[in-house]
Design a protein around this motif. Structure first.
Motif: not given
Length: 489
Positions: A43-52
């Motif tokens: 979920l942390i990784g998915g948040s980073a992808v979303l923001g990027l």
């Protein structure tokens, strides 16, 4: 918990935001299902992808994520911890055993599957699904062995009772996350959830259990020790609720053996009615608050008192304090042992709390980036019912990741803006629709699938025909009940 951003963290267009959301969810799915990452990290990784992909500044993405994480822990984490403490005392004191034995021993024959569903639903109120399974499986196996009712006719109702409560009724993590994310009324959601739970347990439990038992012949596994010889031995993996370090007297022999002697040697059944009343107290208080808000005039002394008593934190804290006496003291625990059981309830839920917290952060990034508004606008333009949308999104995430909690968190974050356009009862029904979708078709990527398979000694094919189909029935029937309620509330 507020889910509305003060200002968007990106000025990306609709197409870019949709792409960001799709890639972020795909990243979470792949990291969990393929890379085998823990959902917390996924979920942390998915948040980073979303923001990027959405073009948000890294610092803004981090701030959004940590804000959502903190808000979720503050609103949901405390309730999960208090509920776990009640469940731990219920398990360790023998209170759950007393409830099960009293009900199961009081009925026989065709009524036994119905009794098993009822007792599973009752003890499933404060217990996590995994703990409830460990407590009930030995009883199911013993009852099946000494009667001619059949293993699946008893096992399916027990699993259905636990699963329905886990997915639809607070204070379980999934419903609590949906309620917090959508700003739903907890008392009203609890009341509507219980209304949906009754027919869902009946159809997915005794009715389906009787049907599938004739088509999947299953003998009772020969070894009971595989599922835990001592009820109350904790969640899957054998972790005990008791914090042994708090109980051990150094130099007095083997610590684990000593504590087992202390706890099991002094344990007695705290009584059927004290255990039942302790389990029901938080539910009754929260229901009373929900009813008061519907029928009583604002700012009257009675309504104010019921609103305070029925606040989830107050209700669950009252349940913990009552359980310390009715379950801990009456079972023969001294103050130190009771404290050890309460403390031991927290380590097993650490993973759940981390997933819920990270999911809150992911949801907040979705909202702050504007993805939720894009989905809400598209749903309104396409005239898609909010309840249907929430259910379908949860179904997709559940089937892909195997995690009901991740499905609930993600779906709630996506449809949260739609909740602002709904009435209070409709928001509660939206939370339940998401909860129903999060239970759809458990299969090989779900830890619960393997837990049930091993405990009941089934093959993968048998588990799909029984457990997976049962979960799908729960999801579909639960959602059907939600849609029916939407016609009258």
């Amino acid at each position: 918990m507020s889910t509305i951003a003060a200002e968007a963290i990106t000025d990306a267009g609709t197409g870019q935001l949709v792409l960001a959301a799709v890639l972020a969810i795909a990243a979470v799915v792949l990291l969990i299902a393929w890379a085998k990452w823990h959902p917390f990290l996924a979920l942390i990784g998915g948040s980073a992808v979303l923001g990027l992909v959405a073009g948000a500044a890294p610092g803004a993405t981090v701030d959004s994520f940590t804000t959502g994480l903190g808000n979720t822990v503050g609103s949901v984490g405390l309730l999960i911890a208090l509920g776990s403490m009640i469940g731990a005392l219920l398990a360790e004191s023998g209170g759950a055993d007393g409830i099960v034995n009293r009900i199961v021993n009081g009925v026989s024959g065709a009524a036994l599957p119905w009794a098993m569903a009822g007792v599973a639903a009752l003890i499933g109120l404060p217990l996590f699904f995994e703990v409830g399974v460990v407590l009930l499986v030995p009883i199911v196996l013993l009852a099946a062995r000494r009667t001619d009712v059949g293993l699946l006719r008893l096992g399916i109702p027990a699993l259905a009772g636990l699963s329905v409560l886990h997915g639809l009724v607070p204070p379980h993590p999934g419903p609590l996350v949906a309620i917090a994310s959508l700003n739903a009324d907890l008392g009203l959601t609890l009341m509507l959830g219980l209304i949906c739970a009754i027919p869902t347990v009946i159809i997915a439990g005794p009715v389906f259990g009787n049907f599938i038992a004739k088509r999947v012949p299953l003998s009772v596994p020969p070894v009971l020790a595989a599922v835990g010889e001592r009820p109350g031995s904790g969640p899957a993996g054998g972790q005990d609720f008791v914090d042994r370090d708090d109980l051990v007297n150094p130099g007095a022999g083997d610590p684990a053996e000593l504590v087992d002697q202390q706890i099991t040697g002094r344990r007695r059944d705290p009584g059927f009615w004290p255990a039942v009343l302790t389990v029901l107290l938080p539910v009754v208080l929260m229901l009373a608050r929900g009813i008061a808000e519907l029928v009583l005039v604002e700012d009257t002394p009675l309504r104010n008192a019921l609103e305070v008593a029925g606040d989830p934190v107050v209700a669950l804290l009252a349940g913990v304090l009552l359980a310390m006496w009715t379950l801990g003291h009456r079972a023969g625990f001294d103050r130190r042992e009771t404290s050890a059981v309460l403390g031991g309830a927290l380590p097993p839920i650490a993973g759940i709390l981390l997933i819920v917290a990270a999911g809150g952060g992911f949801k907040q990034v979705l909202i702050d980036a504007g993805v939720g508004n894009v989905i809400a606008d598209a749903a309104r333009d396409a005239n898609i019912n909010a309840l249907v949308l929430g259910f379908l999104v949860a179904v997709g995430i559940r089937v892909a990741t195997g995690s009901a909690t991740v499905a609930t968190i993600t779906a709630a974050g996506i449809v949260a803006p739609l909740a602002t356009t709904l009435s209070t009862p409709e928001v509660s029904l939206l939370a339940l629709a998401i909860g129903a979708g999060s239970l759809f078709f458990s299969h090989v990527n779900d830890a619960g699938f393997w837990m049930v398979k091993e405990y009941f000694g089934m093959t993968v094919g048998q588990t799909i025909k029984t457990w997976s189909v049962m979960e799908t029935i729960i999801s579909v029937v639960g959602f059907a009940c939600v849609m029916l309620l939407s016609l009258v509330v």
